[in-house]
Write an enzyme that holds these catalytic residues in place. Structure first.
Site, short mmCIF file in Angstrom:
data_model
loop_
_atom_site.label_atom_id
_atom_site.label_comp_id
_atom_site.label_asym_id
_atom_site.label_seq_id
_atom_site.Cartn_x
_atom_site.Cartn_y
_atom_site.Cartn_z
N ASP A 179 0.95 -1.17 -0.04
CA ASP A 179 0.00 0.09 0.14
C ASP A 179 0.73 1.12 0.19
OD1 ASP A 179 -2.94 1.04 0.77
OD2 ASP A 179 -1.36 2.35 1.72
N THR B 117 -5.13 2.55 -0.30
CA THR B 117 -5.05 1.88 -1.45
C THR B 117 -5.49 0.19 -1.26
OG1 THR B 117 -2.97 2.93 -1.82
CG2 THR B 117 -3.77 1.18 -3.46
N ASP B 118 -5.25 -0.32 -0.05
CA ASP B 118 -5.61 -1.49 0.22
C ASP B 118 -7.20 -1.55 0.73
OD1 ASP B 118 -3.44 -3.24 0.03
OD2 ASP B 118 -2.83 -2.79 2.26
N ILE B 119 -7.64 -0.51 1.03
CA ILE B 119 -9.16 -0.48 1.71
C ILE B 119 -9.86 -0.30 0.19
CG2 ILE B 119 -10.90 0.99 2.78
CD1 ILE B 119 -9.40 -0.86 4.59
N GLY C 63 -10.02 -3.60 -1.77
CA GLY C 63 -10.99 -4.37 -0.95
C GLY C 63 -12.41 -4.16 -1.43
#
Length: 406
Positions: A146, A178-180, A183
């Site tokens: 991220d 970015t990860d969120i 997802g």
């Protein structure tokens, strides 16, 4: 039971982007099985302190980071590098709708657990791969994190204080955005694939990349560049397109003022006793305020500094000017609106007795979010799943445990 109570999901992902997607699906009712390494489990279990406290006030092995992204799932421990572990995955896939994984490109192929291999077993399988850079392109085999992608995708170039001011320079977000976002995009893509499968009987492969998502979520900032050819820069807590749309320091703390139109701006300066600033041709319209930002903002800053944070918020709310405080997390969870919406929730926990979590923000009238179980202990449901799904006996399961497969 939740809108997705007919779906079975096999979550082979770790850390954040994949588990966030899995948690969304589980909140909506899907039966999500989290596959973890024996003994070690998901890396985030150890990403602390802080850790969840047991009933005696001692740290458990459950990091707060892990707790945030794994509720409503069941955990099975499985060594997928072994033939026995691979065979169990394949058997589980036969009655699974969705597989989520975030291994490096090609890594699961050597175990026979890639999309093509599993598709040969179940034709309508939906398989979502999450990587840093996608399945194609020159960076496909790079590991993606991220923080790195926030930099590569342009986010950090427009985040943080202006470079010519103290503390200026690139800044990452305070959460792994970015990860969120990845997802969330994965959740949307999977649900679209489920609709397509239900209509046609055909499954599909989903290729999601953190870099793709980071660039896509730059929204108007990326569009500003594409329209102008000029690379956007950081503006701190101000907007490049709207003035005033930023933080100001009152006499006793910071507030946010977000004037989205000329009428709101007039109400703002009138509340500060300087309505003439709305008639000045340099400041009368938003385009002119943007052009004369460096002149106007110091005047507004001096105006705001004359009153307290509470005085400003009370006055601006009465005048219909969007505004708000900048809360720390104690203030967040003590906020009357946060309390009224029930955002904080409590669930029973086998080690701690109870665990406080943030509730899903999805409020649905007919199929409300499911709150059926807390984030699982490592391997908490291994025996249950093997018996329920694969009809294994206690002796079969013990033999796998003796070999370190589960």
């Amino acid at each position: 039971m939740g809108a997705l109570n007919h779906l079975r999901v096999l979550d082979l992902s770790r850390v954040l982007a994949g588990p966030w997607c899995g948690q969304n699906l589980a909140d909506l009712g899907a039966d999500v099985i989290k596959v973890e390494r024996p003994k070690a489990g998901d890396d985030t279990r150890q990403w602390g302190p802080p850790f969840l406290k047991d009933s005696d006030g001692q740290d458990t092995s459950e990091a707060a980071y892990y707790l945030a992204i794994n509720r409503n799932k069941r955990s099975i421990t499985l060594d997928i590098s072994t033939p026995e572990g691979q065979e169990i995955i394949k058997k589980l896939v036969l009655e699974t709708d969705v597989v989520i994984e975030n291994y490096k490109v090609g890594q699961l192929k050597k175990y026979g657990l890639d999309y093509e291999s599993l598709k040969s077993l179940k034709k309508d399988l939906i398989y979502c791969s999450i990587t840093g850079f996608g399945q194609t392109g020159p960076y496909a085999h790079r590991a993606g994190y991220d923080f790195i992608v926030q930099g590569m995708g342009g986010f950090m170039s427009v985040t943080g204080e202006k470079e010519d001011l103290p503390g200026g320079g690139p800044q990452k977000a305070g959460v792994a955005i970015t990860d969120i976002f990845t997802g969330m995009y994965a959740t949307s893509a999977i649900l679209a694939a489920v609709v397509h499968r239900d209509r046609t009987g055909v499954g599909q492969y989903i290729d999601l990349a953190l870099l793709d998502v980071q660039v896509a979520t730059m929204a108007n900032v990326a569009s500003n560049y594409l329209a102008s050819g000029v690379a956007p820069k950081s503006w701190g807590n101000a907007s490049p397109n709207i003035v005033p749309y930023q933080t100001f320091k009152s006499s006793d703390g910071w507030i946010i003022v977000a004037c989205g139109n000329d009428g709101q701006y007039r109400h703002f300066v009138k509340a500060g006793g300087q309505e003439e600033l709305a008639d000045d041709p340099r400041f009368a319209t938003n385009p002119e305020r943007v052009r004369h930002r460096d002149t106007l903002v110091p005047i507004l800053s001096a105006m705001v500094a004359k009153k307290t944070k509470k005085d400003w918020i009370d006055a601006l709310e009465q005048a219909g000017v969007p505004c708000g405080p900048i809360n720390n997390f104690q203030e967040v969870f003590e906020n009357e609106q946060v309390i009224a919406r029930g955002i904080k929730m409590e669930m029973p926990h086998p080690k701690a007795g109870k665990v406080n979590l943030v509730r899903s923000p999805m409020h649905m009238s007919e199929t409300p979010v499911v709150e059926k179980r807390p984030p699982p202990l490592l391997g908490e449901h291994t025996d249950e799943i093997l018996k329920e799904r694969l009809q294994m006996s206690d002796a079969d399961i013990q033999a796998l445990k003796n070999k370190g497969v589960v």
